[in-house]
Each structure stands twice: as C-alpha cells, then as structure tokens.
Motif scaffolding. Structure first.
Motif, mmCIF file in Angstrom:
data_model
loop_
_atom_site.group_PDB
_atom_site.id
_atom_site.type_symbol
_atom_site.label_atom_id
_atom_site.label_comp_id
_atom_site.label_asym_id
_atom_site.label_seq_id
_atom_site.Cartn_x
_atom_site.Cartn_y
_atom_site.Cartn_z
ATOM 1 N N SER A 28 0.729 -1.185 -0.056
ATOM 2 C CA SER A 28 0.042 -0.034 0.064
ATOM 3 C C SER A 28 0.807 1.310 0.049
ATOM 4 C CB SER A 28 -1.144 0.066 1.241
ATOM 5 O OG SER A 28 -1.816 -1.142 1.171
ATOM 6 N N ALA A 29 1.999 1.222 0.876
ATOM 7 C CA ALA A 29 2.704 2.379 0.860
ATOM 8 C C ALA A 29 3.499 2.631 -0.492
ATOM 9 C CB ALA A 29 3.916 2.085 1.969
ATOM 10 N N CYS A 30 3.861 1.503 -1.275
ATOM 11 C CA CYS A 30 4.711 1.681 -2.330
ATOM 12 C C CYS A 30 3.525 2.077 -3.322
ATOM 13 C CB CYS A 30 5.214 0.098 -2.825
ATOM 14 S SG CYS A 30 6.588 -0.195 -2.009
ATOM 15 N N ALA A 31 2.300 1.725 -3.546
ATOM 16 C CA ALA A 31 1.277 2.091 -4.373
ATOM 17 C C ALA A 31 1.128 3.769 -4.149
ATOM 18 C CB ALA A 31 0.078 1.420 -4.182
ATOM 19 N N ALA A 32 1.031 4.230 -2.968
ATOM 20 C CA ALA A 32 0.915 5.387 -2.770
ATOM 21 C C ALA A 32 1.906 6.351 -3.072
ATOM 22 C CB ALA A 32 0.776 5.918 -1.292
ATOM 23 N N ALA A 33 3.251 5.982 -3.089
ATOM 24 C CA ALA A 33 4.178 6.809 -3.522
ATOM 25 C C ALA A 33 4.519 6.570 -4.776
ATOM 26 C CB ALA A 33 5.578 6.069 -2.850
ATOM 27 N N ARG A 34 4.172 5.666 -5.797
ATOM 28 C CA ARG A 34 3.928 5.763 -6.875
ATOM 29 C C ARG A 34 2.918 6.593 -7.539
ATOM 30 N NH1 ARG A 34 2.038 0.873 -11.075
ATOM 31 N NH2 ARG A 34 2.664 1.958 -12.989
ATOM 32 N N GLU A 35 1.841 6.684 -7.012
ATOM 33 C CA GLU A 35 0.840 7.720 -7.229
ATOM 34 C C GLU A 35 1.135 9.058 -7.143
ATOM 35 O OE1 GLU A 35 -3.539 8.510 -5.989
ATOM 36 O OE2 GLU A 35 -3.269 6.566 -6.007
ATOM 37 N N HIS A 37 4.505 10.258 -6.819
ATOM 38 C CA HIS A 37 5.620 10.508 -7.642
ATOM 39 C C HIS A 37 5.231 10.615 -9.298
ATOM 40 C CE1 HIS A 37 8.486 9.212 -4.162
ATOM 41 N NE2 HIS A 37 7.736 10.285 -4.220
ATOM 42 N N ALA A 38 4.075 10.057 -9.601
ATOM 43 C CA ALA A 38 3.861 9.991 -10.967
ATOM 44 C C ALA A 38 3.296 11.437 -11.480
ATOM 45 C CB ALA A 38 2.609 8.999 -11.229
ATOM 46 N N VAL A 39 2.623 11.954 -10.639
ATOM 47 C CA VAL A 39 2.472 13.458 -11.076
ATOM 48 C C VAL A 39 3.671 14.236 -11.094
ATOM 49 C CG1 VAL A 39 1.464 15.707 -10.067
ATOM 50 C CG2 VAL A 39 0.091 13.470 -9.676
ATOM 51 N N VAL A 40 4.709 14.100 -10.311
ATOM 52 C CA VAL A 40 5.871 14.837 -10.319
ATOM 53 C C VAL A 40 6.526 14.500 -11.671
ATOM 54 C CG1 VAL A 40 8.417 15.185 -9.352
ATOM 55 C CG2 VAL A 40 6.194 15.208 -7.931
ATOM 56 N N LEU A 41 6.831 13.118 -11.960
ATOM 57 C CA LEU A 41 7.583 12.832 -13.088
ATOM 58 C C LEU A 41 6.815 13.203 -14.385
ATOM 59 C CD1 LEU A 41 8.670 9.044 -11.817
ATOM 60 C CD2 LEU A 41 9.822 11.165 -11.853
ATOM 61 N N ASP A 42 5.329 13.106 -14.345
ATOM 62 C CA ASP A 42 4.945 13.634 -15.765
ATOM 63 C C ASP A 42 5.127 15.097 -15.757
ATOM 64 O OD1 ASP A 42 3.717 11.048 -16.179
ATOM 65 O OD2 ASP A 42 1.821 11.413 -15.387
ATOM 66 N N THR A 43 4.922 15.872 -15.203
ATOM 67 C CA THR A 43 5.122 17.282 -14.914
ATOM 68 C C THR A 43 6.637 17.640 -15.572
ATOM 69 O OG1 THR A 43 3.771 17.589 -13.048
ATOM 70 C CG2 THR A 43 5.396 19.410 -13.760
ATOM 71 N N TRP A 68 14.757 20.335 -10.991
ATOM 72 C CA TRP A 68 13.596 20.412 -10.398
ATOM 73 C C TRP A 68 13.071 19.272 -9.881
ATOM 74 C CZ3 TRP A 68 9.104 18.479 -11.692
ATOM 75 C CH2 TRP A 68 7.536 19.007 -11.056
ATOM 76 N N THR A 69 13.136 18.251 -10.552
ATOM 77 C CA THR A 69 12.644 16.766 -10.093
ATOM 78 C C THR A 69 13.226 16.515 -8.989
ATOM 79 O OG1 THR A 69 12.278 16.337 -12.535
ATOM 80 C CG2 THR A 69 12.045 14.414 -10.942
ATOM 81 N N GLN A 70 14.350 16.424 -8.627
ATOM 82 C CA GLN A 70 15.279 16.075 -7.641
ATOM 83 C C GLN A 70 14.687 16.815 -6.531
ATOM 84 O OE1 GLN A 70 19.385 16.920 -7.532
ATOM 85 N NE2 GLN A 70 19.876 15.000 -6.640
ATOM 86 N N ARG A 71 14.510 18.063 -6.691
ATOM 87 C CA ARG A 71 14.355 18.693 -5.488
ATOM 88 C C ARG A 71 12.871 18.852 -5.072
ATOM 89 N NH1 ARG A 71 18.230 22.044 -3.498
ATOM 90 N NH2 ARG A 71 20.048 22.412 -4.992
ATOM 91 N N THR A 72 12.104 18.508 -5.957
ATOM 92 C CA THR A 72 10.605 18.301 -5.821
ATOM 93 C C THR A 72 10.422 16.923 -4.873
ATOM 94 O OG1 THR A 72 9.827 19.642 -7.646
ATOM 95 C CG2 THR A 72 8.508 18.158 -6.856
ATOM 96 N N LEU A 73 10.972 15.942 -5.411
ATOM 97 C CA LEU A 73 11.059 14.748 -4.517
ATOM 98 C C LEU A 73 11.561 14.925 -3.246
ATOM 99 C CD1 LEU A 73 11.986 12.169 -7.598
ATOM 100 C CD2 LEU A 73 9.660 12.642 -6.392
ATOM 101 N N ILE A 74 12.724 15.514 -3.167
ATOM 102 C CA ILE A 74 13.097 15.851 -1.666
ATOM 103 C C ILE A 74 12.093 16.571 -1.062
ATOM 104 C CG2 ILE A 74 15.053 17.150 -0.455
ATOM 105 C CD1 ILE A 74 16.863 16.386 -2.656
#
Length: 86
Positions: A28-35, A37-43, A68-74
């Motif tokens: 469940s935690a992995c699915a939530a993280a994927r969801e 992070h998908a928005v960030v990676l698509d952006t 930008w991606t690195q800083r957003t994920l952090i």
C-alpha cells in the motif's frame, strides 16, 4: 567440500499472518508513493518537452528538469525526525 545448510524450519501460522499483514502495508505504501510521484514525473516530462520546444538544448533542458525533479522529490519525501507527521 562444505555440507549443504539445513532446510529452514517452517514458520508458525501467526508469523505467516504477521508477514502477510506487513507485506500488505508495504504494498500500500509503495502504491501511494508511485501515485504521488507519477504527478511529479509527468510534470517533469512536460517541462523537458516544453523547454526543448522553446529552443533550449536537450542537455540544458534535461539538466534543468533533473534539478527540478530532484528538489521536488526531496521536498515531498518525509524525513523522520524533521518535523511534520511521523
């Protein structure tokens, strides 16, 4: 020549149930993280394409998008002990 190690003993049913629960929580935690992070990676994908279309070189667009991606994920990744909900 070393002898083969013994077969592991079977786990108790309560241990198996506990492992199943933990795997469910982890999944469940992995699915939530994927969801999330998908928005960030698509952006980031769109940002890279837009920069390139505006005349930026591929390497410059990639470098800016990477930063930008690195800083957003952090920024969206919780760190235990650094405030917020733990």
């Amino acid at each position: 020549m070393d002898p083969m190690p013994p077969d592991p003993s079977p786990i108790a049913p309560e241990q198996a149930a506990s492992q199943e629960r933990m795997l469910g929580v982890l999944a469940s935690a992995c699915a939530a993280a994927r969801e999330q992070h998908a928005v960030v990676l698509d952006t980031a994908d769109g940002m890279r394409t837009d920069l390139h279309a505006r005349g930026w070189s591929r390497s410059a667009a990639e470098a800016l998008t990477f930063t930008w991606t690195q800083r957003t994920l952090i920024a969206i990744t919780p760190v235990p002990g650094e405030g917020g909900d733990e």
